[in-house]
Scaffold this active site. Structure first.
Site, short mmCIF file in Angstrom:
data_model
loop_
_atom_site.label_atom_id
_atom_site.label_comp_id
_atom_site.label_asym_id
_atom_site.label_seq_id
_atom_site.Cartn_x
_atom_site.Cartn_y
_atom_site.Cartn_z
N LEU A 231 -0.05 -11.89 -11.72
CA LEU A 231 -0.79 -10.92 -10.91
C LEU A 231 -2.14 -10.68 -11.56
O LEU A 231 -2.27 -9.93 -12.53
CB LEU A 231 0.00 -9.62 -10.79
CG LEU A 231 1.31 -9.68 -10.00
CD1 LEU A 231 1.95 -8.29 -9.93
CD2 LEU A 231 1.08 -10.21 -8.59
N ASP A 232 -3.15 -11.31 -11.00
CA ASP A 232 -4.50 -11.24 -11.57
C ASP A 232 -5.13 -9.87 -11.30
O ASP A 232 -5.12 -9.38 -10.17
CB ASP A 232 -5.37 -12.35 -10.94
CG ASP A 232 -6.81 -12.28 -11.39
OD1 ASP A 232 -7.06 -12.51 -12.58
OD2 ASP A 232 -7.67 -11.94 -10.55
#
Length: 574
Positions: A231-232
């Site tokens: 999850l950037d």
């Protein structure tokens, strides 16, 4: 209503309690339930063990004139990386407009120059593949944004656009550009929210269709064999007026929801959060064991760099002593280098401003550059150091010396010994140095560490015994080979940090079944140091070996000499 349905509803209730009615939340839960594919079991009994090593790479880090880039990458990793690495993180492989993949134009497509979904699926047959969910923002050039501008119903309120830009003075973000971008939509002035750049427009998760879009996306990636999801920049996801818009409760609940969805599909999936923040904020993404399976250990890179450049383990030791063991079904994702720079925010409350200033000066002396962020008060401060890790190890605070490779390998020996799963940026494995030409071409500091190697050129360098690339590659692979067979290096094996003085960094690891112990000690200085083995409390009834240097420890009460930057892994299990 089954257990999965109930869990999803409870997550959505927390996220949308002030936005949707219970009936609307139940309808959204039903929509998620309807698109959920059949549960897929996996033969793998545990999510990770001591054999797990990640490689971090772009799809075009290795190129050739003959094949598309993902085929070239697979050809290279099959020859030089397998079987030492069993997990591979392919950085964003989607069509993009900027930020080397992190300004996504189309989340559902593989870039034409890289290949196709078939290439991703082929990689997933031999490696556990990690992909990015670039969840905070999308490209201004994307069809999603263009439809939003056109007023399409499907993309109505898909991005954050405000009538006024006041009340957001507390917002914390990692860039120095203006937070808002003024634009005209339907003859009305609006302010677009741009956490990272004016080409990357923040998505509006207060609109449940945005959340649904990403859930469908995760299922698409699972279909193509992806098992690990990064999850950037997730910490910035939810925004509220008069807050810093960072780590808000709704953001944490979205992470929990995604974890629930992945666990329901397959217990052998992994969710990893990328939150380049001060240490305690980063740790919060473990939740109560119900958020990320693993968190990026962002404090490790700058502290290891500081330790080896200063020849003083004090800060690293104190931090390590204070790190909590990861809870059940969670672990740390340890890395030293990545496609980004070395972040300094994680050193807040660990290094002083003066010490950070010293580190910045040394990195600049060794050929690196710096990137800034704007603080809420409008002033700028250094956000990250942009430099190839090998170049960052050129010397010490005293200047450049001849021990670059030794220092570089010591850094990785420490990382490999720590609690957690180790991850190597491909350019660390290949001994890549600063790419000034690419940095100049792209006018982007981070490009200094994002070289694309011609496959034949790098193969020749790796096979040349005289090249620095060969020295680095062989040394790292040798350490990995040893590490992968040691139960005491299981990501969740017990860890205890010693106080051996500032010249050494030492830890004790014990396997989950308590049968194996490993004492990992590194000389962090550029001169010989003498280690008194009685400080390790080795058990007299056991036989002990140094498995890195393949030497017996005949006298556990003796003093041994460690060369500059030498590491020993002393174990009772040969």
């Amino acid at each position: 209503m089954n257990t999965f349905h109930k869990k999803v509803f409870s997550h959505l209730k927390i996220i949308y309690q002030h936005i949707l009615s219970d009936e609307e939340i139940n309808n959204l839960t039903d929509q998620i339930f309807e698109i959920t594919p059949q549960v897929k079991n996996d033969d793998r009994l545990e999510n990770w063990n001591e054999s797990d090593i990640f490689l971090i790479t772009y799809g075009d880090s290795i190129v050739s004139a003959k094949d598309k880039k993902l085929k070239t990458l697979k050809k290279f990793v099959d020859e030089f990386i397998k079987p030492h690495f069993n997990n591979i993180h392919i950085l964003p492989f989607f069509p993009f407009s900027s930020d080397d993949g992190f300004s996504v134009i189309d989340y559902k497509k593989v870039r034409d120059d890289l290949g196709s979904w078939e290439d991703i699926s082929l990689l997933s047959k031999d490696y556990r593949v990690m992909a990015d969910i670039v969840i905070n923002h999308a490209s201004k050039q994307s069809e999603y944004f263009q439809e939003f501008i056109r007023g399409s119903y499907e993309y109505k309120d898909f991005f954050i656009s405000l009538d006024e830009n006041e009340g957001f003075e507390e917002v914390v973000r990692p860039r120095s550009s203006d937070l808002f971008q003024e634009i005209e939509i339907s003859n009305q002035k609006k302010y677009l929210w741009c956490t990272f750049s004016h080409d990357q427009i923040d998505l509006n998760f207060k609109n449940p269709r945005v959340l649904l879009f990403f859930i469908k996306l995760i299922y698409l990636y699972l279909k193509h064999g992806i098992k690990v999801f990064r999850l950037d920049a997730v910490a910035f996801l939810w925004k509220e007026k008069s807050t810093n818009c960072l780590n808000l409760p709704q953001t944490h609940e979205v992470v929990k929801l995604i974890r629930t969805i992945l666990d329901h599909y397959n217990q052998n999936t992994l969710l990893i959060t990328e939150t380049n923040l001060p240490n305690l904020e980063n740790l919060s993404y473990f939740g109560n064991g119900d958020e990320a399976n693993a968190i990026y250990n962002f404090t490790l890179p700058p502290l290891l760099l500081w330790t080896l450049l200063m020849g003083d383990s004090t800060a690293l030791r104190k931090w390590s002593m204070g790190m909590p063991p990861a809870k059940e079904h969670t672990t740390y994702f340890n890395f030293i280098a990545s496609h980004d720079g070395i972040g300094l925010r994680p050193t807040e409350n660990i290094l002083t401003d003066q010490e950070r200033g010293t580190l910045i000066d040394i990195v600049k002396e060794f050929g690196g550059v710096i990137s800034n962020r704007k603080k809420p008060d409008g002033t700028e401060t250094v956000y990250e150091l942009n430099i190839a890790l090998l170049d960052a190890m050129k010397g010490t605070f005293k200047g450049i010396d001849h021990m670059q490779v030794e220092r570089f390998i010591a850094c990785h020996a420490i990382m490999l010994s720590l609690e957690g799963i180790p991850a190597f940026y491909i350019h660390s494995v290949l001994g890549t140095t600063n790419d000034y030409e690419l940095m100049k071409k792209n006018s982007q500091n981070r490009s200094i560490n994002r070289k694309s190697w011609d496959i034949n050129e790098i193969k020749n360098k790796l096979l040349d015994d005289k090249s620095i690339n060969n020295q680095v590659y062989k040394s790292i692979i040798n350490l990995i080979k040893i590490r992968k067979t040691q139960p005491a290096f299981h990501p969740n094996a017990i860890q205890f940090t010693f106080n051996l003085g500032k010249n050494f960094f030492g830890i004790w690891r014990q396997s989950l079944d308590k049968k194996q112990s490993i004492f990992s000690v590194t000389n962090v200085t550029n001169i010989f140091q003498y280690l008194d083995l009685t400080e390790l409390n080795l058990i007299e009834s056991e036989k002990w070996w140094d498995i890195i240097n393949n030497k017996d420890i005949d006298d556990i009460k003796s003093t041994i000499a460690l060369k500059a930057y030498q590491t020993v892994w002393i174990t009772n299990h040969k």
